[in-house]
Design an enzyme around this catalytic site. Sequence first.
Site, mmCIF file in Angstrom:
data_model
loop_
_atom_site.group_PDB
_atom_site.id
_atom_site.type_symbol
_atom_site.label_atom_id
_atom_site.label_comp_id
_atom_site.label_asym_id
_atom_site.label_seq_id
_atom_site.Cartn_x
_atom_site.Cartn_y
_atom_site.Cartn_z
ATOM 1 N N TYR A 214 8.978 -56.856 -12.466
ATOM 2 C CA TYR A 214 8.540 -57.366 -11.162
ATOM 3 C C TYR A 214 7.660 -56.832 -10.376
ATOM 4 O O TYR A 214 8.167 -55.526 -10.135
ATOM 5 C CB TYR A 214 9.978 -58.097 -10.466
ATOM 6 C CG TYR A 214 10.009 -58.422 -9.164
ATOM 7 C CD1 TYR A 214 9.950 -59.799 -8.923
ATOM 8 C CD2 TYR A 214 9.856 -57.575 -8.008
ATOM 9 C CE1 TYR A 214 9.602 -60.182 -7.525
ATOM 10 C CE2 TYR A 214 9.683 -58.075 -6.724
ATOM 11 C CZ TYR A 214 9.706 -59.383 -6.608
ATOM 12 O OH TYR A 214 9.424 -60.084 -5.298
ATOM 13 N N GLU B 100 3.229 -62.005 -5.153
ATOM 14 C CA GLU B 100 4.423 -61.907 -5.926
ATOM 15 C C GLU B 100 4.283 -61.923 -7.526
ATOM 16 O O GLU B 100 3.502 -63.195 -7.698
ATOM 17 C CB GLU B 100 5.512 -62.339 -5.625
ATOM 18 C CG GLU B 100 6.833 -62.351 -6.418
ATOM 19 C CD GLU B 100 8.039 -63.195 -5.807
ATOM 20 O OE1 GLU B 100 9.113 -62.718 -5.390
ATOM 21 O OE2 GLU B 100 8.029 -64.415 -5.879
#
Length: 404
Positions: free
Chosen positions: A125, A213
């Site tokens: 991530y 993101e």
Amino acid sequence: MNIHEYQAKEVLKGYGVRVQQGIVADTPEAAHEAAIKLNAETGTSWYVVKAQIHAGGRGKGKIQETGSNGVVLAKKLEEVSEKARNILGGTLVTHQTGPEGKKVNKVLIAEDVYYPGDSEPKEYYLSILLDRAKGCNVIMASTEGGMDIEEVAEKSPEKIIKEWIDPKVGLQAFQVRKVAFKLGLSGNAFKEMVKFIAALYKAYEATDSSQFEINPVLKTSDDKILAVDAKVNLDDNALYRHKDLAELRDITEEDPLEVEAGKSGLNYVKLDGNVGCMVNGAGLAMATMDMIKLSGGEPANFLDVGGGANATTVEAGFRIILQDPNVKAILINVFGGIVRCDRIASGVVEAYKSIGDIRVPIIVRLQGTNAEEGAKIIDESGLKVFSAITLKEAAEKVQAVLKG
Ligand code: GDP
Ligand code: MN
């Protein structure tokens, strides 16, 4: 402003960020063609069909009409159009869309980058955003990629790596290496991750974004690092200097009433209550919403018509509020500073007559320059409009009409 994954990936590519390759399509036939082209360009024979909506959680989300997931794998070229057909035009519900879901108008046909049969690919991530409390950008990374990051943050916050960037000196090379190291990488994968983060940060700054993101960032079995998903949030206030990015706006993803309000220069946010309100100035709007609550109602919206309100803006505001079926009463609360109250009153009466068929009672509170003249125009209009001078009076009238 949000943009789609396929658009975000194009933007990132322009800054040297490696991404999962794909081609967007809006029909099953175009999806098939896209897959053929992708095969020629990348050699892939497995394809991922990905619904393009402004919300995450698509992989686990379901298309209401067909039961298909929002991200599906096709292991044959011949399957691509059928899988795209099960997604296109459907309503995708994910944990981020709310129960009403979002209509899918486009799919991204992407190369499969998980190298089937090879050793386990690893998902990470990565995000970059503005830390408002610290007044600087922060890079957040985690080895727990592919999962819901809010859950990771709650259950195992130690698994989220944070690196703050001093705005005076910008991102330093050692910081990027630190993040890659903390992700447990070494060798070629380490170098690749360093390149990836540096390029991503460059893209973030150059596009005046407020949030990136990338979840998941993938490490392939041959140690390539690439973006499998991309969520890019652009700062609206900087769009004026990015004409190319501003063109990526997809208004079908936005609340239609909010889009209409924006065209008329109104600040409108839809809420769930039963009393519509129209106010000039954000502070007064908030005070008015408090007052509606105190009188037993719930605000149906926030609507600031701005300082230069006139008959046209009032009418535009009216039309927007009236499109909300929950509205049982409308409260207009205007301070006549720059604009005179009698002109607002005439504007209300004109707008009322021009729209016709208004079935909800309207309470108009005018205060400031020519307030009495304004109230007189309202009272003598012969319409279902009630005037009030004090806030208390307005509150009581709202309460009265809500009780019927
Ligand atoms: P999101 O669910 O909206 O966040 O969409 P993502 O783009 O993150 O995709 C969801 C999931 O689909 C990923 O976490 C992967 O597990 C899977 N996925 C995406 N691309 C590929 C691919 O190329 N191959 C395979 N096998 N799975 C993929
Ligand atoms: Mn994702």
